[in-house]
Design a protein around this motif. Structure first.
Motif, PDB file in Angstrom:
ATOM      1  N   TYR A 133      14.452 -14.872 -12.280  1.00 29.53           N
ATOM      2  CA  TYR A 133      15.102 -16.007 -11.895  1.00 29.53           C
ATOM      3  C   TYR A 133      14.520 -16.711 -10.464  1.00 29.53           C
ATOM      4  O   TYR A 133      13.740 -16.073  -9.985  1.00 29.53           O
ATOM      5  N   ASP A 134      15.041 -17.756 -10.217  1.00 28.94           N
ATOM      6  CA  ASP A 134      14.677 -18.550  -8.966  1.00 28.94           C
ATOM      7  C   ASP A 134      13.066 -18.863  -9.002  1.00 28.94           C
ATOM      8  O   ASP A 134      12.651 -18.468  -7.865  1.00 28.94           O
ATOM      9  N   LEU A 135      12.346 -19.015 -10.059  1.00 26.24           N
ATOM     10  CA  LEU A 135      11.201 -19.295 -10.127  1.00 26.24           C
ATOM     11  C   LEU A 135      10.862 -20.369 -11.059  1.00 26.24           C
ATOM     12  O   LEU A 135      10.991 -20.476 -12.344  1.00 26.24           O
ATOM     13  N   GLU A 136       9.938 -21.441 -10.343  1.00 27.01           N
ATOM     14  CA  GLU A 136       9.921 -22.639 -11.121  1.00 27.01           C
ATOM     15  C   GLU A 136       8.570 -22.981 -11.486  1.00 27.01           C
ATOM     16  O   GLU A 136       7.613 -22.833 -10.571  1.00 27.01           O
ATOM     17  N   LEU A 137       8.108 -23.592 -12.523  1.00 26.24           N
ATOM     18  CA  LEU A 137       6.856 -24.090 -13.009  1.00 26.24           C
ATOM     19  C   LEU A 137       7.006 -25.321 -12.248  1.00 26.24           C
ATOM     20  O   LEU A 137       7.447 -26.182 -12.469  1.00 26.24           O
ATOM     21  N   VAL A 138       5.553 -25.811 -11.585  1.00 27.10           N
ATOM     22  CA  VAL A 138       5.534 -26.840 -10.668  1.00 27.10           C
ATOM     23  C   VAL A 138       4.445 -27.640 -11.201  1.00 27.10           C
ATOM     24  O   VAL A 138       4.165 -28.618 -11.056  1.00 27.10           O
ATOM     25  N   GLY A 146      -0.199 -21.249 -14.550  1.00 25.13           N
ATOM     26  CA  GLY A 146       0.738 -21.857 -14.237  1.00 25.13           C
ATOM     27  C   GLY A 146       1.012 -21.798 -12.545  1.00 25.13           C
ATOM     28  O   GLY A 146       0.883 -20.642 -12.160  1.00 25.13           O
ATOM     29  N   ILE A 147       1.444 -22.826 -11.961  1.00 23.19           N
ATOM     30  CA  ILE A 147       1.789 -22.883 -10.668  1.00 23.19           C
ATOM     31  C   ILE A 147       3.131 -22.858 -10.428  1.00 23.19           C
ATOM     32  O   ILE A 147       3.759 -23.712 -10.855  1.00 23.19           O
ATOM     33  N   LEU A 148       3.311 -21.594  -9.892  1.00 24.24           N
ATOM     34  CA  LEU A 148       5.014 -21.274  -9.873  1.00 24.24           C
ATOM     35  C   LEU A 148       5.374 -21.259  -8.333  1.00 24.24           C
ATOM     36  O   LEU A 148       4.700 -21.118  -7.261  1.00 24.24           O
ATOM     37  N   ARG A 149       6.582 -21.704  -8.215  1.00 25.49           N
ATOM     38  CA  ARG A 149       7.112 -21.765  -6.773  1.00 25.49           C
ATOM     39  C   ARG A 149       8.396 -21.217  -6.626  1.00 25.49           C
ATOM     40  O   ARG A 149       9.197 -21.290  -7.446  1.00 25.49           O
ATOM     41  N   GLN A 150       8.601 -20.398  -5.798  1.00 28.47           N
ATOM     42  CA  GLN A 150       9.852 -19.557  -5.243  1.00 28.47           C
ATOM     43  C   GLN A 150      10.712 -20.863  -4.505  1.00 28.47           C
ATOM     44  O   GLN A 150      10.365 -21.754  -3.946  1.00 28.47           O
ATOM     45  N   PRO A 151      12.008 -20.195  -4.410  1.00 31.62           N
ATOM     46  CA  PRO A 151      12.708 -21.277  -3.238  1.00 31.62           C
ATOM     47  C   PRO A 151      12.450 -21.184  -1.828  1.00 31.62           C
ATOM     48  O   PRO A 151      12.688 -22.278  -1.276  1.00 31.62           O
ATOM     49  N   SER A 152      11.796 -20.496  -1.548  1.00 30.46           N
ATOM     50  CA  SER A 152      11.357 -20.311  -0.194  1.00 30.46           C
ATOM     51  C   SER A 152       9.977 -21.399  -0.044  1.00 30.46           C
ATOM     52  O   SER A 152       9.503 -21.558   1.014  1.00 30.46           O
ATOM     53  N   GLY A 153       9.452 -21.879  -1.031  1.00 32.73           N
ATOM     54  CA  GLY A 153       8.351 -22.739  -1.103  1.00 32.73           C
ATOM     55  C   GLY A 153       7.110 -21.742  -1.431  1.00 32.73           C
ATOM     56  O   GLY A 153       5.734 -22.364  -1.634  1.00 32.73           O
TER      57      GLY A 153
END
Length: 327
Positions: free
Chosen positions: A125-130, A141-148
């Motif tokens: 969770y809290d892991l976004e494909l950007v 896939g370039i992934l981003r956490q909430p911390s950036g």
């Protein structure tokens, strides 16, 4: 890698895991919604659940279709010939599971997560494909956490099951045109008296005004949908009083006592599809690939069928049994 942990993403991951293919599931939300949402499971989807090994657990919790009553506008006498879900259909080789069952989407997802855990596969969770990169033999896939913090994830294929606003579909620049369509009103109500809780009610006609109340598991709670060319949608969603006035007008029922009326909102149903569901080593599936009316959970059912179909094909390709052209 599966982007999105709704029914489509989980079903695809489970189809891969069952075939010995390691899979990573990412989810940009902190947790999945814990609400009923899509509930109707069609016979073909039950067959998919059988192939995924989750059918027994689904049927343990699922409930049979509610009894349905249909009324003309203002009438208190139900249509005697109305039967939305026939119960006397016998299984056949072509249709071994002839009946529709109902189970909240959140419970279907939980069951699939439990089965994925048996393959040491859990949702991140809290892991976004950007963003994505594609090469001849893999994708990134370039992934981003909430911390950036960002991460580059190399994978043979990326499956986008990340819903109507799919990031993957946008990165692939696939058209997803939304046609101009008539709207529906959706919401949730509680009824203190006047209606049978385990029954599904239909009043009116889609050519004028149609209103439905479908029972939810909590006693006295119903999901509502109403629509039709004679409705002033924007006015009705402004307050519970306007909805209650509409209910009295359409049903002619003064004896039904309501408790709360919540979540009244306008919804635009549409049947649309992206022009293609595959670009290079990236795929889209479920609501990321096509859109449907919320009635009878079309999106959930088609998404799971997408996922199983894609999952076994990718597994066959990755195990070098089949040519990449299979997927």
């Amino acid at each position: 890698m599966s982007v999105g942990s709704g029914p489509t993403g989980l079903a695809c991951a489970l189809a891969l895991a069952q075939n010995g293919i390691p899979v990573r599931i990412i989810e940009k939300l902190t947790q999945r919604p814990q609400s009923e949402r899509a509930t109707a499971i069609m016979p073909r989807t039950l067959e998919m659940y059988h192939f995924l090994g989750v059918l027994d657990d689904v049927l343990k919790e699922a409930r049979l279709p509610p009894r349905c009553f249909s009324y003309a506008q203002g009438s208190k006498d139900p249509n005697p010939n109305f039967e939305l879900f026939p119960t006397d259909v016998e299984p056949t080789p072509a249709r071994p599971m002839p009946s529709v069952v109902f189970l909240g989407q959140h419970r279907q997802e939980a069951i699939m997560r439990e089965h994925l855990a048996q393959f040491s596969c859990t949702v991140e969770y809290d892991l976004e494909l950007v963003d994505i990169e594609q090469y001849s033999d893999h994708a990134v896939g370039i992934l981003r956490q909430p911390s950036g913090i960002r991460e580059r994830m190399e994978t043979p294929y990326i499956v986008g099951a990340d819903g109507p606003q799919s990031t993957l579909r946008q990165r692939l620049e696939l058209d997803f045109p939304i046609p101009g369509v008539k709207k529906l009103i959706t919401g949730e109500v509680t009824v203190s008296s006047g209606l049978q809780h385990q029954s599904w009610y239909f009043w009116g006609s889609p050519t004028s005004i149609l209103l439905t109340l479908r029972p939810l598991p909590n006693p006295g709670t119903f999901s509502l949908i109403c629509g039709g060319p004679e409705l002033d949608m924007s006015r009705i969603v402004t307050s519970s009083d306007t909805f209650l006035s509409l209910f009295r007008k359409v049903t002619g029922r003064e004896d039904v006592v309501f408790g709360r009326v919540e979540g009244l909102s306008e919804y635009s149903p549409h049947t649309i599809s992206a022009k293609t569901w595959k670009v290079g080593r990236c795929f889209i599936a479920g609501d990321a690939a096509h859109g449907h009316s919320p009635v009878l959970s079309h999106g959930l059912n088609l998404g799971i069928q997408d996922a199983v179909n894609l999952g076994w094909k990718l597994a066959s390709v990755l195990k070098r049994i089949s040519s990449p052209t299979l997927a």
